[in-house]
Enzyme design. Structure first.
Site, short mmCIF file in Angstrom:
data_model
loop_
_atom_site.label_atom_id
_atom_site.label_comp_id
_atom_site.label_asym_id
_atom_site.label_seq_id
_atom_site.Cartn_x
_atom_site.Cartn_y
_atom_site.Cartn_z
N THR A 257 -7.29 -9.65 2.15
CA THR A 257 -6.68 -10.98 1.96
C THR A 257 -7.40 -11.86 0.94
OG1 THR A 257 -7.86 -12.30 3.68
CG2 THR A 257 -6.00 -10.92 4.41
N GLU B 96 -7.62 0.11 5.25
CA GLU B 96 -7.15 -0.41 6.53
C GLU B 96 -5.86 0.26 7.01
OE1 GLU B 96 -4.67 -3.09 3.84
OE2 GLU B 96 -6.52 -1.94 3.78
N ASN C 118 -5.98 3.90 2.60
CA ASN C 118 -5.38 3.37 1.38
C ASN C 118 -6.45 2.78 0.47
OD1 ASN C 118 -5.86 1.22 3.24
ND2 ASN C 118 -4.59 -0.10 1.98
N LEU C 119 -6.02 1.96 -0.47
CA LEU C 119 -6.93 1.35 -1.43
C LEU C 119 -7.98 0.48 -0.77
CD1 LEU C 119 -7.66 0.63 -4.36
CD2 LEU C 119 -5.94 -1.15 -4.25
N CYS C 120 -7.63 -0.19 0.31
CA CYS C 120 -8.56 -1.13 0.95
C CYS C 120 -9.01 -0.68 2.32
CB CYS C 120 -7.91 -2.51 1.03
SG CYS C 120 -7.39 -3.17 -0.56
N CYS D 7 0.82 -1.21 0.00
CA CYS D 7 0.00 0.00 0.00
C CYS D 7 0.85 1.26 0.00
CB CYS D 7 -0.89 0.03 1.24
SG CYS D 7 -1.95 -1.42 1.39
#
Length: 956
Positions: free
Chosen positions: A768, A585, A581-583, A369
């Site tokens: 994940t 977290e 970030n992108l996800c 990330c």
């Protein structure tokens, strides 16, 4: 008009007067019958079978129904296209494959009664054939196998039988004879070696829906294909071996593999300086047998090193290559490489995808990330877009903070004109992410963050809509809100909210908590006095409702909270968290000089669970080794821009997460929607947090504390569990959160203060999606999507069946063909199946059957231990405005830092098929869970992220 079967068949057909399409037989396409004979393909036979199926269910009235004939015509056309779309390279298909496509077409057309009857009829015919052929399987007919050079050789039937038997060894309730029999039906004289390698794989995977252990059998059969490919390449000649022979073959192969990889410029020459004999002797060939089919196929397609389309990296060499790449700078690097290898090859812990892709290669970009903040000038904006391209090139996921870019209508001093706002630049960033696709391994992807007070926030909301000016849409970019607490307080009190352009309010970007609220209110007073050039007042509740509406309809923007991320940040002494970030977290500081970088890996929680609960001793060992691996990433990493290197070396953040949470609950027989599950989330995360922080202290004692440690919350003895008080104090309210603990946190605080930390941040729970596939567990902290369904990713479509459920149904005598059919019919949900006991329905409740507040409660209990965030998906089966409002307010009230996707159920659910024919080649079946309202489903196809979108970086 007749059907002409071509290499690229037309999708337009006409019917004869009887309603049954005529077929012009084309010898290019052939059918393998059950007796092994090969006959030309005739589409009219499909129409006859479909018509009989409708007659059987609907009776005589179906014969005279124009609707039925038109339906049959359409279904036949679909089936023909599905069968022949692979082109002339695959000219033959088995009769069973045709029948699979018939079932699939019926289910897609929602002819559920006809399809169910057809499934049961096929099962009955299968039993009848088995009874008729109860005698031993006849001798395999004389078959020649064609090599690449065109030469023919007799089929080695003994080896084929031995291979299948070996693949079934040690697995309960699987039949080598059943696989061999099915394999024989797919063989024909002149079959190629590649087709022969695929035949037992295709045979075994059709049985996965009947017995989960067949997924291991299928993987072992795929391993044979990979072994032949890899061994032949490194040996320079045709070579193959059974798994039982690999104990002797692996060490020799491993040395040759390293040499070949270096020559091909795919491996770092430094790997040759390791003691390869010692490492080769440490490889464990038996671990090749723990893969499930989905996991191994994913590695085969995307991860194993290959040259000119030839995979020459076997699984244990792959894991050792990654381990060597992470041990390059260790003193006893062979010992550490073996330690790292043992951790990942057993699936106790798994590194992130970039680490698996690139460790040990000449350009080891191992980080997952990257977070940036975009300046408000053309040079800075386009440098940021260029940085995105460079960071994405080697598998990095991106989060961009765009809040500083001035809004629509703001003054531009250099040209004395007006700004077009942030949206046109977001369009450029969107297109850049698509252009840089990481060498075809997965799409480049980025998430744009904007604070809720930005004047362009309403246009930002519309970015993912399909309607409107496409020049102001970003169909491929993820978007997220960065919401200050003051906005949520205004929503709660039904107050007003003022939007500003950041060029007039530049300090708001770097403020949070009480300081933000005071300065924001001062700007509101200026706006009241007409002293602001660009400002607009809206009702906070109206904006909030629109935010939730767009989240429901398009899946974006996500809801993330600025103040918890900053107030609980260990690094608030030296910067600001401007975005995730992108996800959603990672919560790290960004600035003009620093691009935040995070290095990820995840613990497989179910691998640390016994019948008595969590094995805390094993968990401690895993965390300690994993933290060392993650810390090594920082020094070994290949940085594509200097701002990323500067930031990572100064702060050394890592993000240890977890996966297999749902599996762990089911192994312990805990319902996801329960207080027991919330308590388990609490205690398991407490242990991970304690040992992660402790391991970072140990590394600080060995290697030194991270450079920016002094002044951090760590240096003050304030750990994540303690920082909750900072958030409570700023809000002046109670989070209604259990803050109890069970471990010796006082002793750890003293160690942190006196010794220091090696890493500024230690924990973050990532999605994940791909590495959980590799390990064969449920992704991240997600509840089970379905108990039986077809999962789509970049390797194709795969049958997924819950082994815990099958085990329990077998124990109660409930696992049979009818149960399989019912699970398909009811989309993998148990609720409507009367004969399943209530306790099993509760234990195996799927994501949309669990009240979403349980997800928030469990996440809140984890969040108290985590110094970063969680990729938290929220599932609502029948969402409405009131439910969404209550859910996201609850997430904020409980102190969550971020949320991720809203998963809402569409009108079309998981397609009901036999699940056969989904071997990773045929994209025949996929989940139909959208983040859109039912009326928008068709329009959103390919736009909103599906539950396992194979092209979505955020899901991988």
């Amino acid at each position: 008009m007749s059907i002409t079967l071509e290499a690229r068949p037309s999708q337009h057909y006409e019917s004869s007067s009887t309603g049954i399409p005529k077929a012009t037989v084309d010898p290019v396409f052939q059918v393998i019958r059950r007796n092994g004979s090969v006959t030309p393909f005739d589409a009219s036979k499909i129409s006859v079978a479909l018509t009989k199926a409708f007659l059987a269910v609907e009776g005589g009235r179906a014969a005279a129904s124009r609707r039925v004939h038109e339906t049959v015509d359409g279904l036949t056309s679909q089936i023909v296209v599905a069968l022949t779309r692979r082109g002339v390279q695959e000219r033959t298909f088995h009769i069973e494959e045709i029948q699979d496509q018939v079932e699939l077409a019926l289910m897609r057309g929602e002819h559920h009664k006809v399809a169910r009857a057809y499934v049961l009829y096929r099962e009955e015919r299968k039993r009848e054939r088995a009874a008729e052929t109860a005698a031993p399987i006849p001798t395999m007919p004389s078959i020649s196998v064609k090599s690449k050079d065109g030469s023919l050789a007799p089929l080695d039937a003994a080896r084929l039988r031995k291979l299948i038997e070996e693949s079934c060894a040690g697995l309960a309730d699987v039949s080598a004879e059943a696989i061999l029999s099915e394999t024989q039906r797919n063989l024909y004289d002149g079959i190629t070696r590649d087709e022969l390698a695929d035949a037992p794989v295709l045979a075994a995977r059709t049985l996965i829906e009947t017995e989960p252990n067949y997924t291991f059998v299928t993987a072992r059969l795929l391993m044979d294909k990979l072994r032949r490919e890899a061994l032949s390449f490194v040996a320079g000649r045709t070579d193959e071996a059974r798994q039982s022979e690999m104990g002797e073959r692996y060490p020799e192969y491993f040395r040759a593999f390293i040499a070949k990889g270096i020559v091909a410029d795919l491996l770092d020459p430094e790997l040759a300086r390791f003691d390869l004999d010692r490492l080769g002797g440490a490889l464990k060939p038996e671990r090749d047998g723990i893969f499930q089919y989905l996991g191994l196929q994913t590695l085969y397609d995307r991860y194993f090193l290959q040259t000119h389309g030839i995979r020459f990296e076997l699984p244990q060499a792959f894991f050792m290559r990654v381990a060597m790449g992470l041990a390059l700078r260790e003193i006893d690097r062979e010992a550490k490489a073996i330690e790292f290898y043992d951790l990942i090859s057993t699936f106790d812990f798994m590194c992130s995808t970039p680490t698996l892709f690139n460790a040990g290669t000449p350009r080891p970009q191992l980080s997952s990330c990257f977070l940036t903040t975009v300046p408000d000038d053309l040079d800075g904006i386009f440098k940021s877009i260029k940085d995105n391209a460079l960071l994405a090139k080697y598998s990095g996921g991106l989060g961009n903070d765009w809040t500083r870019v001035r809004g629509l209508g703001a003054h531009i001093k250099g040209t004395n004109g007006e700004s077009q706002g942030v949206v046109p630049f977001l369009k450029v960033a969107n297109d850049t992410a698509i252009a840089v696709n990481q060498g075809g391994k997965r799409k480049g992807a980025v998430c744009a963050y904007l604070e809720t007070w930005h004047i362009d926030i309403e246009e930002f909301l519309d970015l993912r809509k399909n309607a409107g000016d496409d020049r102001r849409r970003t169909h491929d970019m993820n978007t997220a809100h960065w919401i200050p607490d003051l906005f949520m307080q205004r929503v709660a009190e039904d107050g007003q909210w003022t939007l500003f352009s950041p060029d007039e309010t530049p300090d708001l970007h770097d403020l949070y908590g009480t300081a933000f609220a005071e300065r924001y209110e001062a700007y509101e007073e200026k706006a009241e006095r007409m002293e602001m050039k660009v400002a607009r007042r809206v009702r906070a509740v109206d904006l909030w409702r629109r935010m939730l509406t767009m989240l429901f309809e398009t899946g974006h923007p996500w809801i993330t909270f600025k103040d918890p991320c900053n107030l609980r940040s260990p690094q608030q002494h030296c910067g600001i968290v401007h975005s995730s970030n992108l996800c959603a977290e990672i919560t790290l500081n960004t600035s003009n000089d620093e691009v935040a970088v995070c290095n990820l890996g995840s613990i497989n929680l179910v691998a640390h669970v016994t019948n008595d609960g969590v094995d805390f001793d094993k968990l401690e060992r895993t965390v300690k080794t994993a933290m060392r691996m993650l810390d090594n990433v920082i020094d070994i990493n290949f940085y594509t821009i200097p701002e990323a290197r500067r930031s990572n070396l100064r702060h050394r953040p890592v993000g240890m997460g977890l996966m297999g949470f749902q599996d762990a609950l089911q192994a312990l027989r805990i319902n996801y929607g329960s207080e027991e599950a919330v308590a388990f989330a609490d205690t398991s995360m407490e242990a991970i947090s304690f040992h992660a922080i402790s391991a970072s202290v140990d590394l600080a004692a060995e290697r030194g504390r991270y450079p920016s440690f002094d002044g951090s919350l760590w240096s003050q003895g304030i750990l994540p569990i303690d920082s909750i008080e900072l958030l409570k104090s700023a809000r002046g309210t109670d989070l209604r959160l259990d803050t109890s603990s069970t471990l010796d946190w006082d002793g750890l605080r003293d160690r942190v203060r006196t010794t220091g930390m090696r890493n500024s941040n230690t924990m973050a729970i990532a999605p994940t999606a791909t590495i959980s596939n590799i390990c064969g567990v449920a992704q991240s902290i997600e509840p089970a999507f379905r108990n039986l369904y077809v999962k789509s990713n970049m390797s194709g479509d795969f049958t997924v069946v819950n082994p815990f459920l099958v085990r329990d149904l077998k124990a109660r005598g409930l696992w049979d063909e009818v149960m399989i059919s019912d699970l398909k019919y009811f989309d993998g949900s148990l609720g409507a199946i009367d004969r399943i006991p209530e306790d099993l329905k509760a234990l195996y409740a799927t994501a949309f059957e669990i009240d979403a507040h349980w997800l928030v409660d469990a996440a809140a209990r984890r969040q108290k231990w985590i110094d970063q965030g969680q990729s938290l998906n929220l599932y609502i089966a029948a969402p409405n405005g009131r439910k969404l409002d209550a859910l996201y307010r609850l997430a904020w009230e409980r102190g969550l830092k971020t949320t991720y996707y809203l998963r809402s159920q569409s009108a079309t659910h998981v397609e009901k098929s036999t699940l056969k024919g989904t071997d990773g080649k045929l994209n025949a079946v996929s989940s139909s869970v959208h983040h859109s309202a039912p009326e928008n489903i068709e329009a959103m196809a390919g736009k909103a992220c599906l539950i396992d979108d194979p092209t979505c970086e955020a899901c991988q």
